[in-house]
Design an enzyme around this catalytic site. Sequence first.
Site, mmCIF file in Angstrom:
data_model
loop_
_atom_site.group_PDB
_atom_site.id
_atom_site.type_symbol
_atom_site.label_atom_id
_atom_site.label_comp_id
_atom_site.label_asym_id
_atom_site.label_seq_id
_atom_site.Cartn_x
_atom_site.Cartn_y
_atom_site.Cartn_z
ATOM 1 N N LYS A 1 3.967 0.162 11.291
ATOM 2 C CA LYS A 1 2.810 1.054 11.381
ATOM 3 C C LYS A 1 2.895 1.990 12.581
ATOM 4 C CE LYS A 1 -0.577 -1.704 8.844
ATOM 5 N NZ LYS A 1 -1.926 -2.325 8.872
ATOM 6 N N LYS B 1 7.437 -2.751 -3.460
ATOM 7 C CA LYS B 1 6.142 -3.305 -3.847
ATOM 8 C C LYS B 1 5.129 -2.188 -4.090
ATOM 9 C CE LYS B 1 2.655 -6.626 -2.256
ATOM 10 N NZ LYS B 1 2.243 -7.508 -1.137
ATOM 11 N N LYS C 1 -1.289 0.688 -2.383
ATOM 12 C CA LYS C 1 -2.378 1.665 -2.504
ATOM 13 C C LYS C 1 -2.206 2.820 -1.528
ATOM 14 C CE LYS C 1 -5.342 -1.192 0.456
ATOM 15 N NZ LYS C 1 -6.559 -2.023 0.511
#
Length: 335
Positions: free
Chosen positions: A111, A197, A200
């Site tokens: 992140k 994977k 969203k």
Amino acid sequence: MQTIFSGIQPSGVPTIGNYIGAMKQFVDLQNDFDCYFCVVDEHAITVPQKRLELRQQIRGLAALYLAVGLDPAKVTLFIQSEVPAHTEGAWLVQCNTYIGELERMTQFKDKSAKNEKQGVSAALLTYPPLMVADIVLYHAHLVPVGEDQRQHLELTRDFVERFNNRYGENGPILTLPEAKFVKEGARVMSLAEPTQKMSKSDKNVKGFISMLDEPAVIRKKIKSAVTDSSGVIEYDPENKPGVSNLLSIYAACTGESIASLVARYEGKGYGEFKTDLGEAVVGLLEPIQEKYHAWMASEELDTILDTGAEKARAVSNKTLNQMKNAMGLGRKKRR
């Protein structure tokens, strides 16, 4: 009865992968465990959020929890920021966690790399202690996690053992949680990149199906899903990841085995297979969407969240006071 804690961030609408891999299983868990399901909105603000959108997503995620079948008479559903013990407990966790442990967290590395241009929030480094507090405040025995959350649970277990050893003169204070990994085969991959994977937060909207996507959008995304040039419908994740992923989704939506689906579509093309899969996904999500919109328009949703927050505050405050007492905080022992 053992206790389960699970939290989902309200950063975007969950995908069908989130539903198949986690939310669908929560419905079964509520019958056998004391379940706390939390909308972890304070985790979401580790990266910039739009205020009004975040507020809508918080309430919307709670509505989706109920729409998929969670029973407020069986579970405690609440919003993290409405229970102050979470952030207060996170400070106690930080004071008993080493910075090296946080710097090794894979999600911090990922992140922070994504947000490097706009500046990296200190919370990206320190949010794992908040996650630890989420779990230990309810003396959770089990935490439903995917493989990508294994590291966070290991941090939680390390903290609990350290805290109990350091302060538990008269016995353990906190409960050591165990991972409850999702069932094998529940991992749903991207429709556009079937080796990754489904997420969203994927910038390619064709890669995921949102639980609130319109039927026409769902059908279009399924039709454009990556397969291969062979035209043969068979389950071979290594060599045919695209069609194998679609078979997994089909099986999860209908309850039919992958083997049965392969037999049914033997000799048939991808066009017919994708058309039928699109209808299966629409058939699964439409009833959930109808219930979602009904919950969003209902004042009962807020009543359920108020009740959940009240119960969560009572339980978490008791644990928080046990932690404070153990560490010698304040002038007198708290109850």
